[in-house]
Design a protein around this motif. Structure first.
Motif, PDB file in Angstrom:
ATOM      1  N   PHE A  54       0.975  -1.061  -0.203  1.00 10.37           N
ATOM      2  CA  PHE A  54      -0.016  -0.082  -0.238  1.00 10.37           C
ATOM      3  C   PHE A  54       0.929   1.177  -0.036  1.00 10.37           C
ATOM      4  O   PHE A  54       1.614   1.673   0.958  1.00 10.37           O
ATOM      5  N   SER A  55       1.066   1.770  -0.910  1.00  8.23           N
ATOM      6  CA  SER A  55       1.974   3.132  -1.179  1.00  8.23           C
ATOM      7  C   SER A  55       1.153   4.523  -0.916  1.00  8.23           C
ATOM      8  O   SER A  55       0.005   4.525  -1.412  1.00  8.23           O
ATOM      9  N   THR A  56       1.969   5.221  -0.224  1.00  8.11           N
ATOM     10  CA  THR A  56       1.508   6.456   0.349  1.00  8.11           C
ATOM     11  C   THR A  56       2.220   7.696  -0.241  1.00  8.11           C
ATOM     12  O   THR A  56       2.844   8.303   0.666  1.00  8.11           O
ATOM     13  N   PRO A  57       2.196   8.063  -1.434  1.00  6.22           N
ATOM     14  CA  PRO A  57       3.046   9.053  -2.032  1.00  6.22           C
ATOM     15  C   PRO A  57       2.637  10.423  -1.416  1.00  6.22           C
ATOM     16  O   PRO A  57       1.385  10.710  -0.924  1.00  6.22           O
ATOM     17  N   ALA A  58       3.573  11.192  -1.114  1.00  7.59           N
ATOM     18  CA  ALA A  58       3.369  12.534  -0.674  1.00  7.59           C
ATOM     19  C   ALA A  58       2.357  13.449  -1.341  1.00  7.59           C
ATOM     20  O   ALA A  58       1.449  14.339  -0.438  1.00  7.59           O
ATOM     21  N   ASP A  59       1.994  13.461  -2.499  1.00 10.69           N
ATOM     22  CA  ASP A  59       1.281  14.372  -3.240  1.00 10.69           C
ATOM     23  C   ASP A  59      -0.182  13.960  -2.792  1.00 10.69           C
ATOM     24  O   ASP A  59      -1.036  14.698  -2.733  1.00 10.69           O
ATOM     25  N   LEU A  60      -0.305  12.536  -2.575  1.00 10.20           N
ATOM     26  CA  LEU A  60      -1.870  12.110  -2.354  1.00 10.20           C
ATOM     27  C   LEU A  60      -2.007  12.554  -1.056  1.00 10.20           C
ATOM     28  O   LEU A  60      -3.214  12.962  -0.795  1.00 10.20           O
ATOM     29  N   ASN A  61      -1.102  12.410   0.064  1.00 14.53           N
ATOM     30  CA  ASN A  61      -1.358  12.800   1.344  1.00 14.53           C
ATOM     31  C   ASN A  61      -1.657  14.255   1.562  1.00 14.53           C
ATOM     32  O   ASN A  61      -2.384  14.809   2.278  1.00 14.53           O
ATOM     33  N   GLY A  62      -0.890  15.175   0.828  1.00 20.11           N
ATOM     34  CA  GLY A  62      -0.907  16.475   0.654  1.00 20.11           C
ATOM     35  C   GLY A  62      -2.184  16.800   0.232  1.00 20.11           C
ATOM     36  O   GLY A  62      -2.953  17.707   0.933  1.00 20.11           O
TER      37      GLY A  62
END
Length: 140
Positions: A54-62
């Motif tokens: 389960f990948s959590t890239p910073a742009d999605l979290n931002g």
């Protein structure tokens, strides 16, 4: 519960942060290109029935943070790079994987890529309620 016949399936997760100086993309490429090909045979040998990232890239979290913070200003957002999820039929399989010399070989480069000081482990059961088929399950 997530079951195979009458037996509950254990979900073991490891939350990982990349080492400083590595990008999210480089980190995931290392996992997929170098680690997984060595890890999968060991996991299969010891009864792992599912493995996923389960990948959590910073742009999605931002983007999520920006849209939700007005509604839930105290909520925290994931700053890790991924959660590796393993499913097993029993806890003894996890011990067998961890003790296998081939598993240690699959981890040979992780000191260069993983910030182990931030790892977070969990062990429990996953219960689905809505399947990809649209079927609702496990409601009584």
């Amino acid at each position: 519960m997530a079951e195979l016949g009458e037996q509950k399936i254990l979900k073991y997760t490891v939350t990982h942060h990349r080492k400083e100086g590595r990008t999210h993309e480089e980190f995931l490429n290392w996992i997929i290109r170098d680690h997984i090909p060595l890890a999968l045979p060991v996991l299969k040998k010891h009864g792992c029935i599912e493995y996923s990232i389960f990948s959590t890239p910073a742009d999605l979290n931002g983007a999520l943070r920006a849209s939700i913070e007005k509604v839930h200003p105290t909520w925290e957002y994931a700053d890790y790079d991924c959660i590796i999820e393993y499913s097993f039929r029993g806890i003894e399989s996890i011990g067998k994987v961890m003790a296998d010399p081939e598993w240690h070989a699959a981890l040979k480069d992780d000191d260069e890529w993983v910030d182990k000081s931030k790892a977070l482990l969990s062990l429990g059961y996953s219960t689905p309620f809505l399947l990809t088929t649209g079927e609702v399950v496990n409601l009584q």
